[in-house]
Design an enzyme around this catalytic site. Structure first.
Site, PDB file in Angstrom:
ATOM      1  N   GLU A 263      25.999  -4.021  39.057  1.00 40.41           N
ATOM      2  CA  GLU A 263      25.052  -3.167  39.280  1.00 40.41           C
ATOM      3  C   GLU A 263      24.614  -2.230  38.331  1.00 40.41           C
ATOM      4  O   GLU A 263      25.169  -1.453  37.519  1.00 40.41           O
ATOM      5  CB  GLU A 263      26.162  -2.018  40.242  1.00 40.41           C
ATOM      6  CG  GLU A 263      25.405  -0.731  40.599  1.00 40.41           C
ATOM      7  CD  GLU A 263      24.543  -1.005  41.599  1.00 40.41           C
ATOM      8  OE1 GLU A 263      23.460  -0.600  41.426  1.00 40.41           O
ATOM      9  OE2 GLU A 263      25.046  -1.412  42.358  1.00 40.41           O
ATOM     10  N   CYS A 297      21.389   5.767  37.987  1.00 41.07           N
ATOM     11  CA  CYS A 297      20.787   4.719  38.253  1.00 41.07           C
ATOM     12  C   CYS A 297      19.511   4.501  39.137  1.00 41.07           C
ATOM     13  O   CYS A 297      18.687   3.883  39.030  1.00 41.07           O
ATOM     14  CB  CYS A 297      21.706   3.621  38.137  1.00 41.07           C
ATOM     15  SG  CYS A 297      22.752   3.722  39.839  1.00 41.07           S
TER      16      CYS A 297
HETATM   17  C1  UN1 Z   1      24.465   5.625  39.932  1.00 38.99           C
HETATM   18  O1  UN1 Z   1      23.772   6.492  39.226  1.00 38.99           O
HETATM   19  O2  UN1 Z   1      25.133   4.748  39.321  1.00 38.99           O
HETATM   20  O3  UN1 Z   1      22.258   7.001  45.172  1.00 38.99           O
HETATM   21  C2  UN1 Z   1      25.208   5.639  41.316  1.00 38.99           C
HETATM   22  C3  UN1 Z   1      22.657   7.927  44.235  1.00 38.99           C
HETATM   23  C4  UN1 Z   1      24.188   8.141  44.310  1.00 38.99           C
HETATM   24  C5  UN1 Z   1      24.981   7.014  43.528  1.00 38.99           C
HETATM   25  C6  UN1 Z   1      24.451   6.712  42.202  1.00 38.99           C
HETATM   26  N1  UN1 Z   1      24.701   8.130  45.369  1.00 38.99           N
HETATM   27  O4  UN1 Z   1      21.846   8.507  43.589  1.00 38.99           O
END
Ligand code: UN1
Length: 538
Positions: A263, A297
């Site tokens: 990820e 992310c």
């Molecule tokens: C991350 O930034 O690693 O969709 C996960 C989102 C959150 C998860 C982000 N539910 O922004």
């Protein structure tokens, strides 16, 4: 918060003898390098955390593998009961856990509470799933034969989590891995060791309340990079890693044939079409681009606005950015807290410099020191108007030569190193913005980066929305219509392709990552007919 979590106080973290993960040093195997934890809010030292030595890993291996022999034969709904009770405890400690996130990551309380809610939600999801780990029965080509597919526990799962979601990403993995029958070993980002210790304390308390559950199903490893080296973890059956593309590449390379779930970086884009609801667009853009101080992310990093709406969107965004409440995340009303550390601030400034040298107009992005706690790295999120550009393929065609890009950041890692700073994920609140004329061209530019996590289109034109969701549309794992790139729900599979790593976590059928698929052929005929009609008579 720590006290309520059963952790005495920060000063005693150093003799955490009840935490096996902080293993006692010996003369021959001293601890790894300890971490000094600092709060991004004011840069103050929170504490020093002891780390595991390589020798400690043998103990973790032993207890994980021992736990697996019991846990894999525990009925899945009974495993689900452990996760159900974890969900109840997370509800009970929701405020304390959120407080740790505010303190250690610098998130505002609303977002920190949202992260704990994500843990609770995935527990509920996993409990339901524990009665639905089903395989198929497949018609056999042979008489009185049956093909049966079963999903069986895989073995110890390692979860490597990043600082920006220090609890939720672990929970996505752990809740599913547990109902699937696997022990979980957690290696959190060293920047968020306290969040991990807090969550682990809750898990340990639950384990003492449920003596029928083997305690080796949960291990926490706080260790330095040397100990974290994948070479030390080849006994693990699945390495689920969240972090940068560079980190994922190292894990994938070292993991050899061990299963990985990656990820990695995102470089998420949004297209604002002529019919878009601009009120909604501005809210979606600002939350996506500046929420968590641009350190998700799924953060919105690239914005393509149709020429007919460009000035309007630009004007609204400049106004919104100018008045954003930035500061100590614990102060009510603040929407943007600090960057995680100085290095994040430096890379943000370098990216803005690179954008300027590419002809970009940078609005804001400066460090804020007034009215914020000293010692933290607070910035006004940056909005960068970039010149219209062509796709890399068009560029190559026009140059009759491949782009020279060796010098670009990450060139040794990314499948496509890119031509512009916009091709890179800078983990900070920078939103690159450019106008477009033709939707197909906007989609081509949108897809013209090496990452493929999240994307969005804002439109009230059904054809445009459907095109974006189609095979000729966004190439990301998450495709949103009339909502932003960040803030995905746990019910869907979360992840993306290309340099984002290809993994899918959380909802839908992501549980299959944590199990091994067995195809069994059952012959109840009393004869031995061979498949493919082969005759092999003795
Ligand atoms: C991350 O930034 O690693 O969709 C996960 C989102 C959150 C998860 C982000 N539910 O922004």
């Amino acid at each position: 918060a720590l006290k309520r979590l059963g952790i005495r106080d920060l000063k005693t973290l150093n003799d955490f003898s009840d935490h096996r993960e902080l293993l006692e040093p010996s003369a021959t195997h001293p601890h790894g390098v300890p971490f000094v934890l600092r709060s991004p809010i004011n840069g103050e030292t929170l504490c020093e955390v002891k780390t595991a030595s390589t020798i400690g890993l043998h103990e973790i291996r032993w207890r994980s593998e021992a736990a697996f022999t019991t846990w894999r034969m525990t009925p899945a709904p009974v495993r689900g009961e452990f996760v159900r009770r974890l969900g109840l405890k997370l509800r009970e400690f929701k405020n304390e856990l959120a407080e740790l996130i505010v303190w250690e990551v610098g998130k505002i309380p609303q977002e920190a509470l949202g992260e704990v809610q994500e843990m609770i939600d995935i527990c509920d999801f996993a409990v339901g799933l524990s009665r639905q780990l089903h395989g198929l029965t497949i018609a056999s080509e042979r008489p009185r034969h049956r093909l049966m597919e079963q999903w069986l526990p895989l073995g110890p799962v390692m979860v490597i989590s990043a600082f920006n979601f220090p609890m939720a990403v672990w929970a996505w993995n752990a809740a599913l891995a547990w109902v699937c029958g696997n022990p979980v070993v957690w290696k959190p980002s060293e920047k968020t060791s306290l969040c991990a210790i807090g969550v682990h304390a809750i898990v340990k308390e639950l384990l003492t309340e449920m003596p029928e559950v083997p305690e080796g199903i949960a291990s926490l490893v706080l260790c330095d990079r040397e100990v974290a080296k994948p070479d030390n973890w080849l006994w693990i059956k699945l390495i689920s890693a969240t972090g940068s593309t560079r980190m994922g590449y190292e894990v994938a390379k070292a993991a050899r044939l061990t299963r990985t779930l990656l990820e990695l970086g995102g470089n998420n884009g949004m297209i604002v079409c002529p019919t878009a609801d601009i009120e909604l667009a501005v809210r979606a853009i600002v939350f996506g681009a500046v929420g968590t101080c641009g350190q998700r992310c799924t953060t919105l990093r690239r914005l393509f606005v149709h020429r007919s709406r460009y000035q309007e969107v630009r004007h609204r965004l400049l106004n919104a950015y100018r008045t954003l409440p930035i500061g100590d995340p614990a102060t009510p009303g603040v929407l943007v807290g600090p960057l995680i550390d100085e290095a994040a601030f430096q890379s943000m400034q370098e990216a803005l410099e690179a954008a300027r040298s590419e002809g970009g107009t940078v609005h804001f992005g400066e460090r804020i020191t007034n009215g914020v706690p000293a010692g933290g790295y607070y910035v006004r999120p940056a909005l960068v108007e970039m010149p219209v550009r062509v796709t890399k393929a068009e560029h190559v065609a026009s140059q009759h030569a491949a782009p020279t890009s060796e010098d670009l950041i990450g060139a040794d890692v990314m499948s496509d190193p890119g031509l512009s700073i916009m091709d890179h994920e800078t983990f900070a609140p920078i939103l690159y913005m450019m106008p477009y004329t033709d939707l197909d061209q906007a989609i081509a530019l949108h897809n013209d980066v090496s990452q493929g996590l999240s994307s969005a289109i804002l439109t009230n034109d059904l054809r445009e929305a459907e095109l974006f969701c189609s095979a000729a549309g966004s190439d990301c794992g998450l495709v949103n219509v009339n909502c932003g790139t960040s803030g995905a729900e746990i019910g869907g599979a979360f992840g993306g392709d290309k340099d984002t790593g290809g993994g899918r976590e959380s909802g839908s059928d992501a549980w299959k990552n944590y199990m091994r698929r067995v195809t069994s052929t059952i012959n109840w005929s009393g004869e031995l007919p061979l498949a493919q009609g082969i005759q092999f008579d003795l």
